[in-house]
Design a protein around this motif. Structure first.
Motif, short mmCIF file in Angstrom:
data_model
loop_
_atom_site.label_atom_id
_atom_site.label_comp_id
_atom_site.label_asym_id
_atom_site.label_seq_id
_atom_site.Cartn_x
_atom_site.Cartn_y
_atom_site.Cartn_z
N GLN A 127 -4.70 16.50 -7.71
CA GLN A 127 -4.28 15.14 -8.03
C GLN A 127 -4.92 14.67 -9.32
OE1 GLN A 127 -4.37 12.40 -4.83
NE2 GLN A 127 -3.18 13.74 -3.50
N LYS A 156 0.82 -1.22 0.00
CA LYS A 156 0.00 0.00 0.00
C LYS A 156 0.85 1.27 0.00
CE LYS A 156 -4.30 -1.33 0.01
NZ LYS A 156 -5.09 -1.00 -1.19
N LEU A 179 9.65 10.39 15.27
CA LEU A 179 8.58 9.43 15.50
C LEU A 179 8.60 8.34 14.45
CD1 LEU A 179 5.56 11.79 16.30
CD2 LEU A 179 6.89 10.42 17.90
N ALA A 191 -2.35 19.80 -6.99
CA ALA A 191 -3.27 20.05 -5.88
C ALA A 191 -4.52 19.20 -6.00
CB ALA A 191 -3.64 21.54 -5.85
N HIS A 204 0.74 5.99 5.68
CA HIS A 204 -0.09 6.92 4.92
C HIS A 204 -0.42 6.33 3.58
CE1 HIS A 204 4.07 7.73 3.94
NE2 HIS A 204 3.67 8.29 2.81
N LEU A 205 -1.61 6.62 3.13
CA LEU A 205 -2.04 6.15 1.82
C LEU A 205 -1.92 7.24 0.79
CD1 LEU A 205 -5.18 4.18 2.94
CD2 LEU A 205 -3.02 3.26 2.11
N ARG A 206 -2.06 8.49 1.26
CA ARG A 206 -2.02 9.60 0.30
C ARG A 206 -0.88 10.51 0.69
NH1 ARG A 206 -7.25 12.55 0.49
NH2 ARG A 206 -6.20 13.58 -1.23
N SER A 207 -0.09 10.83 -0.26
CA SER A 207 1.07 11.66 0.04
C SER A 207 0.87 13.12 -0.29
CB SER A 207 2.28 11.15 -0.73
OG SER A 207 2.74 10.00 -0.10
N PHE A 208 -0.27 13.49 -0.84
CA PHE A 208 -0.44 14.87 -1.29
C PHE A 208 -1.59 15.52 -0.56
CE2 PHE A 208 0.95 12.32 -4.86
CZ PHE A 208 2.20 12.80 -4.96
N PRO A 209 -1.48 16.79 -0.35
CA PRO A 209 -2.68 17.50 0.04
C PRO A 209 -3.63 17.46 -1.14
CG PRO A 209 -0.94 19.04 -0.47
CD PRO A 209 -0.35 17.68 -0.56
N SER A 210 -4.88 17.34 -0.86
CA SER A 210 -5.84 17.21 -1.96
C SER A 210 -6.95 18.22 -1.79
CB SER A 210 -6.41 15.80 -1.97
OG SER A 210 -7.70 15.80 -2.49
N PRO A 221 -8.89 14.57 10.31
CA PRO A 221 -8.95 16.00 10.56
C PRO A 221 -10.23 16.57 9.95
CG PRO A 221 -7.41 15.52 8.81
CD PRO A 221 -7.91 14.22 9.29
N LYS A 255 -9.86 10.16 14.09
CA LYS A 255 -8.56 10.19 13.43
C LYS A 255 -8.51 11.19 12.29
CE LYS A 255 -5.92 7.23 15.57
NZ LYS A 255 -4.74 7.74 16.26
N LEU A 268 -3.56 20.92 11.62
CA LEU A 268 -3.75 19.66 10.89
C LEU A 268 -2.50 18.81 10.87
CD1 LEU A 268 -5.76 21.00 7.85
CD2 LEU A 268 -6.59 19.46 9.60
N PHE A 269 -1.37 19.37 11.37
CA PHE A 269 -0.15 18.56 11.40
C PHE A 269 -0.40 17.35 12.30
CE2 PHE A 269 2.97 22.30 10.62
CZ PHE A 269 2.53 22.36 9.31
N PRO A 270 0.26 16.23 12.04
CA PRO A 270 0.03 15.04 12.88
C PRO A 270 0.33 15.35 14.34
CG PRO A 270 1.96 14.78 11.49
CD PRO A 270 1.23 15.97 11.00
N GLY A 311 -6.71 19.68 3.25
CA GLY A 311 -5.79 19.87 2.12
C GLY A 311 -6.00 21.22 1.49
N PRO A 333 7.18 6.60 11.33
CA PRO A 333 6.36 7.17 10.26
C PRO A 333 4.93 6.66 10.37
CG PRO A 333 7.84 5.50 9.39
CD PRO A 333 8.23 5.71 10.81
N LEU A 360 -4.66 9.84 6.94
CA LEU A 360 -4.20 10.31 8.24
C LEU A 360 -3.36 11.56 8.09
CD1 LEU A 360 -3.29 6.92 9.83
CD2 LEU A 360 -5.23 8.39 10.38
N ARG A 361 -2.68 11.68 6.95
CA ARG A 361 -1.80 12.84 6.77
C ARG A 361 -2.27 13.61 5.57
NH1 ARG A 361 3.82 10.92 5.94
NH2 ARG A 361 4.13 13.15 6.10
N SER A 362 -2.42 14.87 5.76
CA SER A 362 -2.95 15.68 4.67
C SER A 362 -1.87 16.42 3.90
CB SER A 362 -3.93 16.71 5.21
OG SER A 362 -5.12 16.04 5.51
N PHE A 363 -0.63 16.33 4.31
CA PHE A 363 0.41 17.12 3.66
C PHE A 363 1.47 16.22 3.07
CE2 PHE A 363 -1.08 19.38 7.40
CZ PHE A 363 -1.78 20.36 6.75
N PRO A 364 2.03 16.69 1.97
CA PRO A 364 3.25 16.03 1.55
C PRO A 364 4.30 16.34 2.61
CG PRO A 364 2.89 18.00 0.27
CD PRO A 364 1.70 17.83 1.14
#
Lengths: 499, 499
Positions: A277, A93, B482, A275, B487-493, B95, B93, B458-460, B100, B484, A488-492
């Motif tokens: 995607q 994944k 920490l 932005a 994460h499934l998505r690496s970009f703000p969307s 945000p 979990k 919104l930061f972790p 994004g 890592p 879970l993470r919204s930012f690159p």
């Protein structure tokens, strides 16, 4: 910042030698020149010589080489990334490590590209300023030269008219007293001498070179004009060639603005694609980036060749322009040296003629004074032509002072200095900024071209293993309708990863 | 783009009236003016009148009002976001939606800010160009005026010297023949008349106003000079005030460059903070953004007031400058009109003196010619002073032509036109760009200030519910160590979400 410092350093010097500053700009690109056989070529400006043209073409060819190398590098990098990466375990994944860094490096590259575009607009504006200054100085010089011709023509006509009418009337009136007739004849001779001396002062009459023509040729580079196609079609021969030049120049100017706008749009839409995607948008923008990369290298070649040629010209412009003007106009060295150098060492070539005219005018005045004293009491009908002659003399003396001012080297030399400053300070500076724009945008686009395919491979895929096959190209906005992927993470993120 | 179009439109017109173009720039900000009691104030440029000063201060106060409103808006927005948002279910979990978008709107705002910075650098450079053009034109005018004075002084001294030595010698030599002595005395009278006429031509002699002083005062705005503190300390009175002005101007200039650099650094470090998800960096940059927002509004007020004042000045500069110069120099209207208007309708106020000098010089020449013819055969010792006198006369006639050229209005009027163009085209254009920079950066920073706290929330987090309490401030780089987060998505969307 650099632009500001540069501007502080490039203090225009309108008095004395045309340019003291910005020498580093002109001495800067004194790289060794070579022709196609790579033999060294002297760096003096000689655009008519074949080996010099070859040296400039070689500069263009170097940009072509750079383009080829960067294309090869991008191709190797992408082939290695697409086809030679280690096979992913099925069902994995997590995208390959450094995914966020790819996006951020892409954003950084696009930011650098945007900075380059800003510099490009600035450079374009500076170049346009410089060319406009050159063209305005040429127009002003033309105005001075034609004003000299018109003034001389006017004065000569006025004197001829006075000789033909008033002096003839006066001779007829005074015919009884021979010594008064002799004085009148003396005044006539002096007036004819002045007219003859003045005709020698209209030095630009009949010269085939017109600065306003040069200014018009130059200003096509600078501004877009509504093209009068009818005038282009209705004339033949040389005018058609001029129309062709006009169309080509306007297209060149337009191409530059379009290139800058195209690159700006590519940068912004790529950011938008990242932005949102949107894989479809990013792929289109990757192709556009490739196109703009090619155009950037092409423009870099042209700018580099122009900058090299211009810097060669600007390192010693006086000699070249002096020789060129001598060939084109056929004017004597004394006149050209006087206007191009304009210092204490070069004497005014019109000094002799001016002094003789001035003395002759003063003589006419004293002879008229004498006639008025002697003749008017006896011949009252002589008063009218005498008054008219004095009026003519006063106007001619006023015009003479204006002619002296126009003929003095200060005005024309200042125009020459302004034209050189426009070309060798502003236009050259603008060209160097345009070169910087091309360099920055070539670097930024190459980085973006390396990062973008990796970035779009990281977009949430339907089938991650097909990221190189383009299977999603036909459904660009499909993922917008998908269920939101829990994230879970919204930012690159570009952090260090623990090992 | 706009800069380019503007440049094409602002075609410098060096011949004829000083400026035909860029009228829209000067007519543009013709907004209604009002004083502190909000009574309308005439928009004519009158910096010495209290109600005009109040109108300008009111423009500054409007920027202060804008700052206050934007601060209130940001505070209300953030208080509503921090304290009034719906309580999150514990252990949630995800945000809040639109996370994004917050980051991307922050990035977009920073991009707009960077664009504004580019425009600011361009505007600063244009303003500096304009002021430099103004100062260079003033220096050139000063050069012309002092050259006139020096030339007149030199010619008068040369004629006096000739009268004292050669003509006296000649009189002594020719003392036996009275008619030759009379001719010599005539030449002496003419030479004295020329010297007297010439002295009237040095019109700038004793005038308390020096263009080079104005140019120096102006150029402090333009460039940074190593301040010679010793010279500032060793003099008293007026010089100290000048030193104070110098220090203030240089500080103003420096402050502008520093503001631009500060904003650039804030934008870049905020982007870095977002990329590295460094809460500490983002919080520091939020505070810095607040500071730069205040500075931007402050600079906007100053630029708006300066632009309004300058546009009032530039809408009819001739009358104001003519009156000011008349008051400062005490010169006659004929001379000032001749140089400030310089067209066919205004006659040369020195015409009479020039014509009289010219006739006197010609008379001296003919008298010397007569003396040479009559006296030299009989008195060979008269030849040496006569030759010397003719040499003096030739040099004086050459200088006279130069004086005619210097006195003609073309040169000084061209300098006046260049100074006005520098002030009312380049400097005003640069000021408008600086105003655009301030507007863009105020908008971008306000948006960033609204988005940044939402983005850092919104930061972790270690404890998401404490996102407003700043509990992570003391451990800025903790999360880098920490594990890592998967994460499934690496970009703000920023996509549309399904309802």
């Amino acid at each position: 910042m650099s632009s500001f410092l540069l501007h502080v350093a490039v203090q225009p010097s309108s008095v004395g030698p045309p340019m003291r500053a910005a020498r580093y700009l002109r001495r800067g690109p004194q790289l060794p020149r070579a022709d196609f056989q790579l033999r060294p070529v002297p760096s003096g400006f000689a655009p008519q010589e074949q080996e010099y043209q070859q040296a400039l073409l070689l500069v263009v060819a170097l940009a072509g080489l750079g383009l080829g190398l960067s294309l090869i590098f991008i191709a190797v990098y992408l082939i290695r990334f697409c086809c030679c990466r280690p096979p992913e375990p099925p069902g994995a994944k997590s995208p390959p490590p450094g995914g966020g860094c790819v996006t951020w490096s892409c954003i950084a590259a696009l930011l650098v590209g945007c900075t380059g575009i800003g510099i490009g607009f600035y450079g374009n504006s500076e170049t346009s300023d410089g060319v406009s200054q050159l063209s305005s100085a040429l127009r002003h010089a033309n105005h001075t030269l034609t004003a000299i011709d018109h003034l001389v023509l006017e004065m000569v006509e006025r004197l001829d008219e006075a000789v033909r009418t008033e002096l003839t009337t006066l001779e007829e009136v005074l015919t009884q007293r021979t010594e008064l007739v002799a004085a009148t004849r003396g005044a006539r001779r002096q007036a004819e001498a002045v007219a003859q001396q003045l005709q020698g002062l209209a030095f630009w009459q009949g010269v085939p070179l017109s600065p306003v023509q040069v200014a018009e040729d130059v200003s096509f580079v600078e501004e877009y004009r509504a093209m009068n196609n009818e005038s282009c079609l209705s004339h033949g021969g040389r005018t058609n060639k001029k129309c062709m030049n006009e169309i080509l120049s306007v297209r060149w100017w337009l191409a530059y603005v379009l290139l800058l706008l195209l690159e700006l749009l590519v940068c912004l839409f790529t950011l938008l694609g990242l932005a949102k995607q949107s894989r479809w948008l990013v792929i289109v923008m990757t192709v556009m980036s490739l196109l703009v990369l090619v155009l950037s290298w092409g423009s870099m070649g042209l700018e580099a060749a122009t900058a090299v040629g211009l810097s060669d010209f600007c390192s010693s412009p006086d000699t070249y322009i002096l020789n060129l003007t001598r060939e084109e106009t056929g004017l004597g060295s004394d006149i050209l040296n006087y206007y191009f150098l304009c210092n204490q060492a070069v004497s005014n070539p019109f000094q002799q003629r001016l002094t003789l005219s001035q003395r002759a005018l003063a003589n006419i005045h004293s002879q008229l004074q004498g006639l008025e004293r002697e003749a008017v009491p006896q011949f009252p009908s002589a008063q009218k032509p005498l008054l008219s002659l004095e009026e003519t003399l006063n106007v001619t003396e006023g015009n003479f002072h204006q002619l002296v001012a126009l003929l003095h080297c200060r005005g024309l030399h200042k125009d020459y200095g302004a034209a050189l400053r426009g070309l060798c300070e502003d236009a050259l500076e603008g060209l160097l900024y345009l070169l910087l724009f091309s360099l920055l945008s070539a670097g930024a686009l190459a980085t973006a071209l390396c990062s973008l395919p990796r970035a779009w491979a990281l977009f949430p895929p339907r089938n991650p293993s097909a990221s190189c096959s383009g299977s999603h190209l036909s459904e660009p906005f499909l993922h917008a309708r998908l269920e939101p992927v829990p994230h879970l993470r919204s930012f690159p993120s570009c952090r260090r990863r623990p090992h």
